[in-house]
Design an enzyme around this catalytic site. Sequence first.
Site: not given
Length: 398
Positions: A14, A186, A384
């Site tokens: 990420n 999101h 996530e």
Amino acid sequence: MPDPTMHDAILVLNAGSSSIKFSLFAVRGGELELDCRGQIEGIYTSPRFAARDAAGATLSEKAWGEGARLGHDGALAHLLEFLRGELADYRLAGVGHRVVHGGLVYTQPVRVDAGVLATLGKFVPLAPLHQPHNLAPIRALLERAPDLAQVATFDTSFHRTNPAIAQRFAIPAELHDAGVQRYGFHGLSYEYIASVLPQFDARAAAGRTVVLHLGNGASMCALAAGRSVASTMGFTALEGLMMGTRSGAIDPGVLLWLMDERGMDARAIERLLYHQSGLLGVSGISSDMRALLASGEPRAKLAVDLYVYRIRREMGSLAAALGGLDAIVFTAGIGENSAEIRARVMAEAAWLGVRANGRANARGGPRISAAKSRVAAWTIPTNEELMIARHTRRVLGV
Ligand code: AMP
């Protein structure tokens, strides 16, 4: 011949403007198990690397000192060097990346090759502050290790189930067709919450739920039977709620005024709305909710009051989109950790049928609504990285 005693592993990356976060998952007995995680932060100012095992024990740390500029390439090189040791017991099956924008093209995660990367590059103008950084490690790995499988997962994809009307701005069709639409973000966080919600609350999972992702970036999503039908973010991650440093919804007339009366250009307005507004702008003190809650300054109180008020307004809007409400779920940094903000939001949602259980909320839940509450309230940690790993595994068939 592959060694049959070795497990597959999936690396999740990420990459943001100043940091690369990573998680390494082992595929064991058909399940994904966290092996280690960490990040390199401050990659253009004072880089710091830290990696921890699944129990949180430090595996490796390094600081380069003030003024050292590792950049994305240097940070990735250090990370790969660290992972060489970690991966001795694994076969790296692939790398999953968080990519903020999939545009109208990618409604699902996708395996990346040079062609896909070129298409993703076309979405940079849609998310100029995130997309280039998300793509940097994909490009670097394609060059360094062309045979390594890479998968892009998107923050927008989960919202492609929104009805067409929810994706539309009231602007001429030509602009809509050119991609000026409400996308929502999101999505990996909401998808994770939707995936675990049945374990907590079968009625919420099958019904109408509003999820509040309250982190440094913040948004809310309306789930109908686990599918996104509306969200507070739109064309960019600037829309909707007030955030740490982002304004959230603002009358577009303000932008015209800033251009005409203050002579501001697009870059100056971008700085204002992305970096100098939100909790930081209103309080003039901090973008960190903890600091504002601890402060006795009236401006800090005003910033928190406005934050909660904007959530109240958006809650009404999403409940309207759903035609009612069965549950709310708090997640991300503020949602998971601040009992005070959760208590205030629940009090503001009393008119919708939310009754808090103060003690359960103070403890951190997971259920934080009273037994007699018509609308259930939960706090559920998001994950996530695990969602990205799951997608990567599915796309690669490992
Ligand atoms: P995230 O982007 O999800 O990592 O969330 C980061 C934000 O969570 C920070 O900006 C903090 O303001 C907020 N946060 C973390 N812990 C707490 C806490 N105990 N109370 C209030 N806010 C918190």
